[in-house]
Design a protein around this motif. Structure first.
Motif, PDB file in Angstrom:
ATOM      1  N   UNK A  50     -20.901  92.397 -43.335  1.00  0.00           N
ATOM      2  CA  UNK A  50     -20.480  92.376 -44.739  1.00  0.00           C
ATOM      3  C   UNK A  50     -21.533  91.700 -45.611  1.00  0.00           C
ATOM      4  N   UNK A  51     -22.036  90.550 -45.164  1.00  0.00           N
ATOM      5  CA  UNK A  51     -23.030  89.818 -45.945  1.00  0.00           C
ATOM      6  C   UNK A  51     -24.379  90.535 -45.967  1.00  0.00           C
ATOM      7  N   UNK A  52     -24.737  91.144 -44.852  1.00  0.00           N
ATOM      8  CA  UNK A  52     -25.996  91.889 -44.804  1.00  0.00           C
ATOM      9  C   UNK A  52     -25.951  93.052 -45.789  1.00  0.00           C
ATOM     10  N   UNK A  53     -24.804  93.733 -45.837  1.00  0.00           N
ATOM     11  CA  UNK A  53     -24.624  94.831 -46.781  1.00  0.00           C
ATOM     12  C   UNK A  53     -24.759  94.349 -48.222  1.00  0.00           C
ATOM     13  N   UNK A  54     -24.192  93.170 -48.509  1.00  0.00           N
ATOM     14  CA  UNK A  54     -24.293  92.592 -49.848  1.00  0.00           C
ATOM     15  C   UNK A  54     -25.739  92.239 -50.185  1.00  0.00           C
ATOM     16  N   UNK A  55     -26.424  91.569 -49.244  1.00  0.00           N
ATOM     17  CA  UNK A  55     -27.796  91.139 -49.503  1.00  0.00           C
ATOM     18  C   UNK A  55     -28.770  92.306 -49.642  1.00  0.00           C
ATOM     19  N   UNK A  56     -28.482  93.418 -48.979  1.00  0.00           N
ATOM     20  CA  UNK A  56     -29.355  94.592 -49.092  1.00  0.00           C
ATOM     21  C   UNK A  56     -29.425  95.075 -50.541  1.00  0.00           C
ATOM     22  N   UNK A  57     -28.316  94.909 -51.263  1.00  0.00           N
ATOM     23  CA  UNK A  57     -28.240  95.379 -52.648  1.00  0.00           C
ATOM     24  C   UNK A  57     -28.715  94.335 -53.659  1.00  0.00           C
ATOM     25  N   UNK A  98     -38.652  89.111 -48.655  1.00  0.00           N
ATOM     26  CA  UNK A  98     -37.289  88.845 -49.120  1.00  0.00           C
ATOM     27  C   UNK A  98     -36.257  89.436 -48.168  1.00  0.00           C
ATOM     28  N   UNK A  99     -36.472  90.694 -47.766  1.00  0.00           N
ATOM     29  CA  UNK A  99     -35.527  91.345 -46.855  1.00  0.00           C
ATOM     30  C   UNK A  99     -35.408  90.625 -45.529  1.00  0.00           C
ATOM     31  N   UNK A 100     -36.540  90.164 -44.993  1.00  0.00           N
ATOM     32  CA  UNK A 100     -36.523  89.439 -43.719  1.00  0.00           C
ATOM     33  C   UNK A 100     -35.786  88.107 -43.848  1.00  0.00           C
ATOM     34  N   UNK A 101     -35.983  87.422 -44.975  1.00  0.00           N
ATOM     35  CA  UNK A 101     -35.286  86.151 -45.201  1.00  0.00           C
ATOM     36  C   UNK A 101     -33.801  86.390 -45.451  1.00  0.00           C
ATOM     37  N   UNK A 102     -33.465  87.493 -46.153  1.00  0.00           N
ATOM     38  CA  UNK A 102     -32.060  87.803 -46.408  1.00  0.00           C
ATOM     39  C   UNK A 102     -31.292  88.053 -45.114  1.00  0.00           C
ATOM     40  N   UNK A 103     -31.967  88.584 -44.104  1.00  0.00           N
ATOM     41  CA  UNK A 103     -31.326  88.751 -42.796  1.00  0.00           C
ATOM     42  C   UNK A 103     -30.893  87.384 -42.262  1.00  0.00           C
ATOM     43  N   UNK A 104     -31.787  86.395 -42.380  1.00  0.00           N
ATOM     44  CA  UNK A 104     -31.444  85.034 -41.958  1.00  0.00           C
ATOM     45  C   UNK A 104     -30.297  84.465 -42.761  1.00  0.00           C
ATOM     46  N   UNK A 105     -30.308  84.690 -44.082  1.00  0.00           N
ATOM     47  CA  UNK A 105     -29.206  84.237 -44.943  1.00  0.00           C
ATOM     48  C   UNK A 105     -27.881  84.849 -44.482  1.00  0.00           C
ATOM     49  N   UNK A 106     -27.890  86.160 -44.247  1.00  0.00           N
ATOM     50  CA  UNK A 106     -26.667  86.861 -43.854  1.00  0.00           C
ATOM     51  C   UNK A 106     -26.146  86.352 -42.508  1.00  0.00           C
ATOM     52  N   UNK A 107     -27.056  86.154 -41.561  1.00  0.00           N
ATOM     53  CA  UNK A 107     -26.654  85.627 -40.249  1.00  0.00           C
ATOM     54  C   UNK A 107     -26.040  84.243 -40.379  1.00  0.00           C
ATOM     55  N   UNK A 108     -26.687  83.393 -41.164  1.00  0.00           N
ATOM     56  CA  UNK A 108     -26.230  82.018 -41.351  1.00  0.00           C
ATOM     57  C   UNK A 108     -24.860  81.977 -42.032  1.00  0.00           C
ATOM     58  N   UNK A 109     -24.731  82.697 -43.137  1.00  0.00           N
ATOM     59  CA  UNK A 109     -23.467  82.701 -43.875  1.00  0.00           C
ATOM     60  C   UNK A 109     -22.364  83.374 -43.065  1.00  0.00           C
ATOM     61  N   UNK A 110     -22.704  84.433 -42.334  1.00  0.00           N
ATOM     62  CA  UNK A 110     -21.715  85.104 -41.492  1.00  0.00           C
ATOM     63  C   UNK A 110     -21.146  84.170 -40.442  1.00  0.00           C
ATOM     64  N   UNK A 111     -22.025  83.405 -39.801  1.00  0.00           N
ATOM     65  CA  UNK A 111     -21.568  82.447 -38.786  1.00  0.00           C
ATOM     66  C   UNK A 111     -20.734  81.329 -39.413  1.00  0.00           C
ATOM     67  N   UNK A 112     -21.152  80.838 -40.581  1.00  0.00           N
ATOM     68  CA  UNK A 112     -20.395  79.776 -41.257  1.00  0.00           C
ATOM     69  C   UNK A 112     -19.023  80.268 -41.708  1.00  0.00           C
ATOM     70  N   UNK A 113     -18.964  81.475 -42.273  1.00  0.00           N
ATOM     71  CA  UNK A 113     -17.676  82.029 -42.686  1.00  0.00           C
ATOM     72  C   UNK A 113     -16.761  82.249 -41.490  1.00  0.00           C
TER      73      UNK A 113
END
Length: 199
Positions: free
Chosen positions: A13-20, A166-181
C-alpha cells in the motif's frame, strides 16, 4: 491475518502511494508524519518497543530533513564543485543511515540505557529494521561512488543511482513505514499486549 501478510499488505500500500509521489518535500513530510504517528501511538499505548524503534528512526530522519531543508548543506558546499557537493550530500546521508543501522542492531541495549522499563525486549520487528537501513546505506554509498566516478573521473554515463535516487529511497521509506504500521496494527489487535509477542 498472519504477520507476514500484514507486513506485505502495508508495504504494498505504501509503495503504491510513494510511486505516485515524486515531490521530495511531500514524500519526506509524509514519512516524518507516519513516524510521528507511530511514535505517538507507542507512547499513548505505553508500548515502549514501538515508541523506541519509531522514535529512533524519527529522530535521525528529522535531523536529516532539517539539515537539508534549512540549506546548511548548500551553504557548506560550493555549487560549482560537483565532486565536493555530491560527496557531502551522499556521504552525510550514508553516515546517518549507517548510524541508524548500528542503533537498530543494538536497539534493545540502547533502549535499556534510556529506560528502566521491564517491557523492553527483542521484537520480531527488530530483525527487519536494520536491514532497511543497511539497504538505504548501500544506496547512498553507491550514489557517493557514482558521483565520484561522474565528477572526478569524467564517467558521464554513470548516472543510474542519480537518475533513480528518489525511487530507491522511497522503497526504504515504504518498507520502514509498512513494518511500523504493522507493529501498530498487531498491537491494537491484541488489545495492548506487546507487539513482539504476536505471531
Amino acid at each position: 491475518m498472519k504477520l507476514s501478510h500484514l507486513i506485505l499488505l502495508s508495504i504494498a500500500s505504501l509503495a503504491s502511494l510513494y510511486i505516485h509521489i515524486w515531490d521530495v518535500s511531500m514524500a519526506n513530510t509524509l514519512y516524518i508524519t507516519l513516524l510521528l504517528l507511530c511514535t505517538s501511538y507507542g507512547a499513548f499505548k505505553r508500548e515502549i518497543n514501538i515508541t523506541h524503534i519509531s522514535g529512533f528512526i524519527l529522530t535521525i530522519t528529522t535531523a536529516n530533513y532539517v539539515i537539508f531543508e534549512s540549506g546548511i548543506i548548500d551553504i557548506v558546499t560550493p555549487a560549482e564543485s560537483k565532486l565536493q557537493q555530491g560527496t557531502i550530500v551522499y556521504g552525510f546521508q550514508f553516515l546517518l543511515c549507517l548510524l541508524m543501522f548500528i542503533i537498530l542492531i543494538f536497539r534493545v541495549q540502547v533502549s535499556r540505557l534510556l529506560s528502566s522499563s521491564k517491557r523492553i525486549e527483542l521484537t520480531h520487528f527488530d530483525g527487519i529494521f536494520h536491514w532497511i537501513f543497511l539497504y538505504m546505506s548501500l544506496v547512498n554509498l553507491l550514489g557517493l561512488l557514482e558521483n565520484i566516478a561522474w565528477s572526478y573521473f569524467e564517467m558521464k554515463s554513470w548516472t543510474l543511482i542519480y537518475d533513480n535516487f528518489e525511487g530507491l529511497i522511497y522503497i526504504g521509506y515504504a518498507l520502514c513505514c509498512g513494518a511500523l504500521l504493522t507493529m501498530m496494527i498487531l498491537s491494537a489487535r491484541e488489545g495492548g499486549t506487546q507487539a513482539s509477542r504476536a505471531s
